[in-house]
Write a protein that holds these residues in place. Structure first.
Motif, short mmCIF file in Angstrom:
data_model
loop_
_atom_site.label_atom_id
_atom_site.label_comp_id
_atom_site.label_asym_id
_atom_site.label_seq_id
_atom_site.Cartn_x
_atom_site.Cartn_y
_atom_site.Cartn_z
N GLN A 155 0.86 -1.18 0.00
CA GLN A 155 0.00 0.00 0.00
C GLN A 155 0.90 1.24 0.00
O GLN A 155 1.88 1.30 0.75
N SER B 121 -3.37 10.65 -3.28
CA SER B 121 -3.68 9.35 -3.89
C SER B 121 -3.25 8.20 -2.98
O SER B 121 -2.36 8.34 -2.14
N GLN B 122 -3.93 7.08 -3.20
CA GLN B 122 -3.65 5.83 -2.45
C GLN B 122 -3.68 4.68 -3.43
O GLN B 122 -4.58 4.56 -4.24
N ASN B 123 -2.65 3.81 -3.35
CA ASN B 123 -2.56 2.65 -4.24
C ASN B 123 -2.43 1.38 -3.39
O ASN B 123 -1.55 1.29 -2.52
N ASP B 124 -3.28 0.43 -3.68
CA ASP B 124 -3.26 -0.88 -2.99
C ASP B 124 -3.00 -1.96 -4.02
O ASP B 124 -3.60 -1.96 -5.11
N LYS B 125 -2.10 -2.92 -3.63
CA LYS B 125 -1.78 -4.05 -4.51
C LYS B 125 -1.78 -5.34 -3.72
O LYS B 125 -1.22 -5.41 -2.63
N GLY C 247 -5.03 -4.61 -8.23
CA GLY C 247 -4.59 -3.30 -7.82
C GLY C 247 -5.74 -2.30 -7.76
O GLY C 247 -6.70 -2.40 -8.54
N ARG C 248 -5.64 -1.38 -6.84
CA ARG C 248 -6.68 -0.36 -6.69
C ARG C 248 -5.99 0.97 -6.38
O ARG C 248 -5.03 1.02 -5.60
N SER C 249 -6.51 2.06 -7.03
CA SER C 249 -5.98 3.39 -6.75
C SER C 249 -7.13 4.35 -6.44
O SER C 249 -8.19 4.29 -7.05
N HIS D 178 -11.77 6.55 -8.44
CA HIS D 178 -11.44 5.17 -8.07
C HIS D 178 -11.14 4.38 -9.33
O HIS D 178 -11.94 4.36 -10.26
N TRP E 20 -9.46 0.42 -10.51
CA TRP E 20 -8.96 -0.89 -10.07
C TRP E 20 -8.73 -1.76 -11.30
O TRP E 20 -9.28 -1.54 -12.37
#
Length: 421
Positions: free
Chosen positions: A49, A65-69, A269-271, A281, A283
């Motif tokens: 993250q 911004s936020q990025n999740d993988k 992945g989601r941003s 949003h 993904w």
């Protein structure tokens, strides 16, 4: 009996029990080498993250911004060919296992021999105690007779004192032999693994008798048997074979290796972005699979493999000479034990004749002493000769049992004791 004592030692002796576990360790190491033929499979998972923020921008848009993988995966590899390295290691471990089993059997051989020696020491001490008790009984009888004759005026006071001295000497010997019996029993109890360290008083030991010669063949017969059966020689042979396969294993390091591998993965992945224009949003998810075959051949590593070959080759040569030395030791053990056993039987027969003759002599001198034609000093000599002959006979008979145990260990042939003899 000796057979019961040996069985008890094999079941309870802590040193032997600890050595037996080395087989389990060597067996596990041997089976471990089979894993080289199986694939290796690994599962993994990565989670990450990240956060970012713009603090200065020409358009005055400050985005956060936020990025999740998330990415789970599965990978594996299998060795297809390694120039027979796995086979050499497996064969080396197999012979190491056999070597360990032979080492345990050799420990058994030495334990059985040690128990036989300790058991025979107890029998000898108990036989000597019986001789001393008979001597005390004889001295007591002669003392009473001398005292009676002295009161009647037909014997000298010196005769009375002489028999008192012989009686006291017998009592002194009895104290010494009682300690020897206890000490020998403690040694035997330790070998048997008895927790209280002594033999129970209820245990009855048999007497010692002349036994038949169980080894009537030629020494060459027992040499062949020892060479075929001795576990220490077998262990040396297996050690040599294990080192030879280890040597072959160093040679195959100069060959190539081929492996196959695969990877299976999935990614998500989601941003998330926040600014004055609102929230956005996005993904995505993806999957991948790949596989391949790898070929590797080490052409040069600073002569490391070359010197490894030289080192293991030297170990093979050393093990070869060590095995030859053990072979010579086996030959010496068998020949020495065989001659010792034959000699002990001949000595026991002579000791039996001497014992019979000294008993007759003592009885004759006693009659002469009672008739007044022999001095008490001559009677003392005859009695000492008889006691010495009885002790020599007991020692000779026990020596037969000891040399039999020695020969049994030399050729690795432990036979049950015949309880009817």
């Amino acid at each position: 009996t000796l057979l019961q004592a040996q069985e008890l030692a094999l079941a309870n002796n802590p040193d032997f029990m600890s050595i037996k576990f080395s087989i389990d360790s060597a067996k596990a190491r041997y089976y471990q080498h089979f894993s080289g033929y199986a694939p290796s499979i690994n599962a993994g998972m990565s989670i990450s993250q990240s956060f970012s923020k713009i603090y200065a921008s020409s358009d005055h848009v400050y985005t956060r911004s936020q990025n999740d993988k998330y990415r789970p995966g599965l990978s594996g590899q299998i060795l297809i060919f390694d120039s027979l390295s796995r086979e050499m290691n497996l064969l080396s471990a197999r012979h190491t296992l056999k070597q360990t089993e032979s080492n345990v059997n050799d420990a058994k051989r030495l334990l059985l021999r040690a128990v036989a020696y300790a058991y025979n020491d107890v029998l000898l001490a108990r036989a000597q105690r019986k001789i001393i008790l008979a001597q005390i009984e004889y001295s007591t009888t002669m003392l009473k007779d001398a005292e009676r004759k002295h009161k009647a005026g037909t014997a000298l006071l010196s005769d009375v004192l002489n028999f008192r001295v012989t009686l006291r000497n017998g009592q002194l010997d009895l104290e010494r032999i009682n300690y020897t019996i206890k000490a020998n029993s403690y040694v035997l109890a330790g070998l048997l693994g008895l927790t209280d360290g002594t033999i129970p008083a209820t245990v009855k030991f048999p007497g010692i008798t002349m036994v038949d010669d169980n080894y009537t063949g030629s020494v060459e017969l027992y040499l062949d048997q020892a060479i075929a059966n001795r576990p220490d020689l077998k262990a040396a042979r297996e050690n040599l074979q294990a080192l030879r396969y280890a040597f072959y294993g160093t040679l195959v390091k100069f060959g190539p290796a081929v492996t196959a591998d695969f990877q299976l993965g999935y990614g998500y992945g989601r941003s998330i972005a926040h600014d004055r224009n609102g929230d956005r949003h996005n993904w995505s998810s993806s999957g991948d699979f790949n596989y391949g075959v790898n070929f590797n051949w080490n052409l040069f590593n600073g002569f490391a493999d070359f010197f490894d070959v030289k080192a293991v080759k030297s170990q093979v040569s050393a093990a070869d000479y060590a095995m030859y030395q053990i072979y010579l030791d086996v030959i010496t053990d068998v020949r020495t034990a065989y001659e010792n056993h034959k000699s002990s039987i001949a000595q026991a027969k002579l000791a039996q004749d001497i014992c019979d003759l000294t008993r007759q002599t003592r009885d004759l001198v006693q009659n002469e002493y009672n008739a007044g034609t022999a001095l008490v000093t001559r009677l003392n000599e005859a009695e000492r000769d008889l006691v010495q002959a009885q002790n020599n006979l007991a020692t000779a008979l026990v020596n037969i049992a000891n040399t039999k145990a020695q020969l049994d260990a030399a050729i690795y042939s432990f036979t049950p004791v015949d309880e009817n003899k």
